[in-house]
Design a protein around this motif. Sequence first.
Motif, PDB file in Angstrom:
ATOM      1  N   GLY A 141      62.851 -38.329  18.344  1.00 37.33           N
ATOM      2  CA  GLY A 141      63.257 -37.055  17.768  1.00 37.33           C
ATOM      3  C   GLY A 141      62.118 -36.046  17.723  1.00 37.33           C
ATOM      4  N   HIS A 142      62.478 -34.759  17.807  1.00 40.35           N
ATOM      5  CA  HIS A 142      61.470 -33.692  17.779  1.00 40.35           C
ATOM      6  C   HIS A 142      60.826 -33.615  16.398  1.00 40.35           C
ATOM      7  N   LYS A 143      59.512 -33.587  16.397  1.00 39.26           N
ATOM      8  CA  LYS A 143      58.770 -33.586  15.134  1.00 39.26           C
ATOM      9  C   LYS A 143      59.118 -32.386  14.272  1.00 39.26           C
ATOM     10  N   ALA A 144      59.507 -31.267  14.883  1.00 40.70           N
ATOM     11  CA  ALA A 144      59.811 -30.065  14.101  1.00 40.70           C
ATOM     12  C   ALA A 144      60.899 -30.321  13.069  1.00 40.70           C
ATOM     13  N   LEU A 145      61.844 -31.215  13.390  1.00 42.35           N
ATOM     14  CA  LEU A 145      62.977 -31.427  12.495  1.00 42.35           C
ATOM     15  C   LEU A 145      62.643 -32.306  11.306  1.00 42.35           C
ATOM     16  N   THR A 146      61.422 -32.845  11.253  1.00 42.53           N
ATOM     17  CA  THR A 146      60.992 -33.535  10.035  1.00 42.53           C
ATOM     18  C   THR A 146      60.587 -32.528   8.958  1.00 42.53           C
ATOM     19  N   ASP A 147      60.475 -31.244   9.342  1.00 41.37           N
ATOM     20  CA  ASP A 147      60.139 -30.166   8.406  1.00 41.37           C
ATOM     21  C   ASP A 147      61.438 -29.557   7.883  1.00 41.37           C
ATOM     22  N   LYS A 148      61.634 -29.657   6.572  1.00 35.78           N
ATOM     23  CA  LYS A 148      62.869 -29.152   5.964  1.00 35.78           C
ATOM     24  C   LYS A 148      63.085 -27.676   6.263  1.00 35.78           C
ATOM     25  N   ARG A 149      62.019 -26.903   6.387  1.00 35.15           N
ATOM     26  CA  ARG A 149      62.157 -25.459   6.628  1.00 35.15           C
ATOM     27  C   ARG A 149      62.802 -25.188   7.986  1.00 35.15           C
ATOM     28  N   VAL A 150      62.493 -26.009   8.972  1.00 29.49           N
ATOM     29  CA  VAL A 150      63.108 -25.834  10.300  1.00 29.49           C
ATOM     30  C   VAL A 150      64.594 -26.172  10.237  1.00 29.49           C
ATOM     31  N   ARG A 151      64.942 -27.240   9.534  1.00 27.53           N
ATOM     32  CA  ARG A 151      66.353 -27.614   9.402  1.00 27.53           C
ATOM     33  C   ARG A 151      67.128 -26.538   8.650  1.00 27.53           C
ATOM     34  N   LEU A 152      66.525 -26.011   7.595  1.00 27.20           N
ATOM     35  CA  LEU A 152      67.187 -24.935   6.846  1.00 27.20           C
ATOM     36  C   LEU A 152      67.359 -23.688   7.702  1.00 27.20           C
ATOM     37  N   ALA A 153      66.360 -23.395   8.515  1.00 27.00           N
ATOM     38  CA  ALA A 153      66.454 -22.218   9.386  1.00 27.00           C
ATOM     39  C   ALA A 153      67.636 -22.367  10.336  1.00 27.00           C
ATOM     40  N   ILE A 154      67.790 -23.530  10.914  1.00 27.25           N
ATOM     41  CA  ILE A 154      68.914 -23.757  11.828  1.00 27.25           C
ATOM     42  C   ILE A 154      70.236 -23.654  11.078  1.00 27.25           C
ATOM     43  N   SER A 155      70.269 -24.168   9.868  1.00 28.59           N
ATOM     44  CA  SER A 155      71.497 -24.091   9.076  1.00 28.59           C
ATOM     45  C   SER A 155      71.869 -22.638   8.768  1.00 28.59           C
ATOM     46  N   TYR A 156      70.872 -21.815   8.445  1.00 31.17           N
ATOM     47  CA  TYR A 156      71.136 -20.388   8.218  1.00 31.17           C
ATOM     48  C   TYR A 156      71.630 -19.694   9.492  1.00 31.17           C
ATOM     49  N   ALA A 157      71.285 -20.233  10.653  1.00 30.30           N
ATOM     50  CA  ALA A 157      71.650 -19.593  11.921  1.00 30.30           C
ATOM     51  C   ALA A 157      73.036 -19.996  12.415  1.00 30.30           C
ATOM     52  N   ILE A 158      73.769 -20.796  11.645  1.00 28.09           N
ATOM     53  CA  ILE A 158      75.116 -21.220  12.026  1.00 28.09           C
ATOM     54  C   ILE A 158      76.133 -20.390  11.252  1.00 28.09           C
ATOM     55  N   ASP A 159      76.977 -19.689  11.960  1.00 29.83           N
ATOM     56  CA  ASP A 159      77.991 -18.816  11.352  1.00 29.83           C
ATOM     57  C   ASP A 159      79.249 -19.650  11.095  1.00 29.83           C
ATOM     58  N   ARG A 160      79.338 -20.227   9.918  1.00 28.79           N
ATOM     59  CA  ARG A 160      80.438 -21.134   9.599  1.00 28.79           C
ATOM     60  C   ARG A 160      81.805 -20.454   9.590  1.00 28.79           C
ATOM     61  N   PRO A 161      81.966 -19.271   8.984  1.00 37.00           N
ATOM     62  CA  PRO A 161      83.284 -18.620   9.068  1.00 37.00           C
ATOM     63  C   PRO A 161      83.714 -18.359  10.511  1.00 37.00           C
ATOM     64  N   ALA A 162      82.761 -18.042  11.381  1.00 38.75           N
ATOM     65  CA  ALA A 162      83.107 -17.827  12.789  1.00 38.75           C
ATOM     66  C   ALA A 162      83.611 -19.125  13.421  1.00 38.75           C
ATOM     67  N   LEU A 163      82.998 -20.266  13.082  1.00 39.45           N
ATOM     68  CA  LEU A 163      83.468 -21.538  13.619  1.00 39.45           C
ATOM     69  C   LEU A 163      84.882 -21.844  13.149  1.00 39.45           C
ATOM     70  N   VAL A 164      85.156 -21.577  11.874  1.00 45.31           N
ATOM     71  CA  VAL A 164      86.505 -21.823  11.348  1.00 45.31           C
ATOM     72  C   VAL A 164      87.530 -20.987  12.107  1.00 45.31           C
ATOM     73  N   ASN A 165      87.204 -19.726  12.341  1.00 49.31           N
ATOM     74  CA  ASN A 165      88.152 -18.831  13.003  1.00 49.31           C
ATOM     75  C   ASN A 165      88.250 -19.080  14.499  1.00 49.31           C
ATOM     76  N   ARG A 166      87.126 -19.322  15.150  1.00 44.27           N
ATOM     77  CA  ARG A 166      87.122 -19.363  16.603  1.00 44.27           C
ATOM     78  C   ARG A 166      87.261 -20.773  17.182  1.00 44.27           C
ATOM     79  N   VAL A 167      86.881 -21.768  16.426  1.00 45.61           N
ATOM     80  CA  VAL A 167      87.030 -23.150  16.886  1.00 45.61           C
ATOM     81  C   VAL A 167      88.278 -23.788  16.288  1.00 45.61           C
ATOM     82  N   LEU A 168      88.512 -23.558  14.991  1.00 45.13           N
ATOM     83  CA  LEU A 168      89.646 -24.175  14.308  1.00 45.13           C
ATOM     84  C   LEU A 168      90.881 -23.282  14.269  1.00 45.13           C
ATOM     85  N   GLY A 169      90.771 -22.044  14.738  1.00 49.73           N
ATOM     86  CA  GLY A 169      91.920 -21.142  14.673  1.00 49.73           C
ATOM     87  C   GLY A 169      92.334 -20.819  13.257  1.00 49.73           C
TER      88      GLY A 169
END
Length: 612
Positions: A301-329
Amino acid sequence: MTRAVLALIAFVLMTGVAPAHALSPSPAAPPAKKVFTVGILSDVDSVNPFTGIVVEAYEVWGLMYDTLTGYSAKDFSPVPGLAESWTEAPDKKSWTYKIRAGVTWTDGRPLTAKDAAYTFNRVIKGEYEQTNYGSYVVNITKAEAPDDTTLVLHVKNPTPIMTHLTVPILPEHIWKDIDQKEVRSFSNEPEAGGTVVGSGPFTLAERKKGQFIRMVANKAHWRGAPKIDEVVYRVFTNADAEAQALTRGEIDYAYDLQANVFASLKDKPGITTRAAVYTGFNEVAFNTGAALADGTPIGDGHKALTDKRVRLAISYAIDRPALVNRVLGGNGEPGDTIIPPIYDTLKYTPPITMRFDLGEAGRLLDEAGYPRGDDGMREKDGKKLSLRLFTRQESTESQSTGEFVKGWLKDLGIDVRLKVVSEDALTEIIGRGEFDMFEWGWVVEPDPDYQLSVMTCGKRSYKDGDDIYADLSDSFYCNPEYDKLYQAQSVQTDPAARAEIVKRMQQMVYDDAAYAVTYYYRDNVAYRSDRWTGFVPQPEPDGSLLFQYGTYSYLNIEPATAAAGQGAATAAAQESSSPGLVAGIGAAVLAAAFAVLLLVHRRRSATADERE
């Protein structure tokens, strides 16, 4: 349709009389089997209850084997199973279960408390067996059967899960000969012409991997014989083909439909669509630092992901309402924590939910030492931040989510390499820790213990000889404080106090970003309501009709009419004839003309089958 058939129908319509040979009596045919066919998109990974992990496997095991207790259809409250009743000892050191008398295995051997004691002791003493069931026995020290109808489970501490032990009770006379080494490769599939020995309402009769699984009714089941003769799970490679099979009458129930296919089936004659509230969530999981349960590092695994700040950054970059609308209809809700909203007394809802915020995500990456380079991509020590994201080939939603996440992370300055693999392959990849991120999900039991155990240090992978085996942990999250809370909730018998601990645990996983929970999805299904009735939702009134915590619908579904009882294949033949030909004709003439047409049609179908 042949000219001879057309001429025969014309004769009937003009004269009102069928030819004598069409009306002559023939030997009575045996009643057609009532076969209920379910379309699935992911094959059962194993019918060995110690090996499989996908929800389709649990559905099959639930039909094959009984458990001590169950969850009610109404509200998930405990109900009797093989155990008619149960009591906790005054000193709270043991539980006694009264096992039903007169229950038999499908080979005719009696099922007794000794089988239940054998099953629990095997899980307690085993290692491989604990992958799926270890969380249920964490407080159980041993199982005893003083007589055929009495099971005693001894416990270390008082525990709230003793009425929620969804461990399939296995026949000792079959499994005692399968040792610790053999169990890892044991298929538990039937020999030709036989069935797998079980006690549930159905037993496994036939399996062709990647094609179908056929279950036959256990007419001697202690709850009473099911109203259908067989259940067949037919595997499809895509939802479009599954929906077409439903429309043509080749299957009776279409499970796990993607949004656009689900929408296309609405208002189709004879078909009912249902977006049921469900117990599952999906996530993008991070490799937080792959290691064995003893702490030995594994994987790449990439060492960057052992840093909580990197994981949080990726989580902030995911548009969850868009996934609900565009993936789940729109058939779902944005996700946050690992207990879904259907369990409202247990779920933790963050005061401020994870929003889509590339600015905050960028700030966190800058803080973690990953600024943008001249080309706009994130880098550290001259190396660009590039991550692998695995998605599942069986799931269009998984692949769509991967594409969206890749685009959002590119905007954030992170390069993402998508890799589409089978679920079987992904399970092995995860177990070895050879990933950075993946997209998958969980179906959460009404009691939270099992799901909470996934995040404990002890559920990371383990080694046996030179081989590494996956346990339940898929992010390799390990936090001693979380483990302490897990132990605390496992012995807390006050529901309100336990719920508070469970919420703290969810908050901890959420704050540490072991997962980016993307959404809570609806159970999108469609079924032939013109042919079948008797479905029982769990929970009432808006829950799932199949893939439940129990076998309620399978025991109660029956043909909507006598004709429909012939099953999907016969109904498909009926659909191919034209009702317009016989409009306005008397009932006797109609029956004769239809009988002739159906007889010839069946013969033609049989001939075509023989040519194949």
